[in-house]
Design an enzyme around this catalytic site. Sequence first.
Site, PDB file in Angstrom:
ATOM      1  N   GLU A 117       0.551  -1.520  -0.154  1.00 48.94           N
ATOM      2  CA  GLU A 117       0.400  -0.365   0.010  1.00 48.94           C
ATOM      3  C   GLU A 117       1.378   1.383  -0.024  1.00 48.94           C
ATOM      4  O   GLU A 117      -0.105   2.180  -0.153  1.00 48.94           O
ATOM      5  CB  GLU A 117      -0.783   0.187   1.676  1.00 48.94           C
ATOM      6  CG  GLU A 117      -1.654  -1.169   1.104  1.00 48.94           C
ATOM      7  CD  GLU A 117      -2.934  -1.060   0.203  1.00 48.94           C
ATOM      8  OE1 GLU A 117      -3.852  -0.089  -0.334  1.00 48.94           O
ATOM      9  OE2 GLU A 117      -3.035  -1.952  -0.823  1.00 48.94           O
ATOM     10  N   ASP A 170      10.549  12.140 -32.486  1.00 45.33           N
ATOM     11  CA  ASP A 170       9.675  11.580 -31.726  1.00 45.33           C
ATOM     12  C   ASP A 170       8.230  11.902 -31.340  1.00 45.33           C
ATOM     13  O   ASP A 170       8.803  13.734 -31.758  1.00 45.33           O
ATOM     14  CB  ASP A 170      10.651  10.887 -30.831  1.00 45.33           C
ATOM     15  CG  ASP A 170      11.384   9.450 -31.039  1.00 45.33           C
ATOM     16  OD1 ASP A 170      11.057   8.970 -31.813  1.00 45.33           O
ATOM     17  OD2 ASP A 170      12.192   9.520 -29.444  1.00 45.33           O
TER      18      ASP A 170
END
Length: 243
Positions: A117, A170
């Site tokens: 968690e 890109d």
Amino acid sequence: MRFDVLTLFPEIFSGYLTQSLLKLAIDRGLTSVHLHNIRDWAEGKHKQVDDKPFGGGPGMLLMAGPVVEAVEAVQAAADAPPGRLLLMSPQGRRLDQSLAEELSTSNRLVLLCGRYEGFDQRVVDLLRPEEISIGDYVLNGGEVAAMTIIDSVVRLVPGVLGDETSNQEDSFSRAGRTLEYAQYTRPREYRGLSVPDVLLSGNHPEIAAWREADAARRTAARLRAMDSGLQDSAGEPRPKPEA
Ligand code: ADE
């Protein structure tokens, strides 16, 4: 450029680091990735690294002790500067191409991966890492996020792509930060779809103009799709979902 990754699951990285571009970059000495198992800094017979949260609640938290000591030991290694400490967290600053570019100017990144968690808050309070998220969803741990950071950063390290100009084209790296234009390779026709004539013309100014226009069209279509959720990246309407 050196990466250090602190994780409870170093084996997750082995396939990724031994293939393709990462393997080449490492073999050519352009980058190095050092994996550290946080459990090596745990104490006791059981080498415990996690425990239940005070105040109750679901899941287990990574304990401050092993994590803080692991990071301090790794950052203190004599053969490298402490570098930038990044903690993988869905609550962090969102990774995008400009952050990848900024990170690629660093000579050392130390990536801290959580599981369960999350971390005891004192990890953050003591180490003051930069928290980085790769998107608004929750992963089972930080390892995929760390690989994403390494992947997006390493291709910006000079020499890694071989052809120095190729990442300038890109998506998001292009001037104006537009998406990349469509590209085609052989055959010239596939299932009735042909390569646009201009790309076969040999006329480089016309090819460049077509590519700029295609990049602009795709970028505008993506922005519209983000508004409506109803188009694909080429601006074509998506089929209506089945009722
Ligand atoms: N750990 C869990 N979820 C994450 C996310 N979205 N980004 C970075 N680290 C994470």
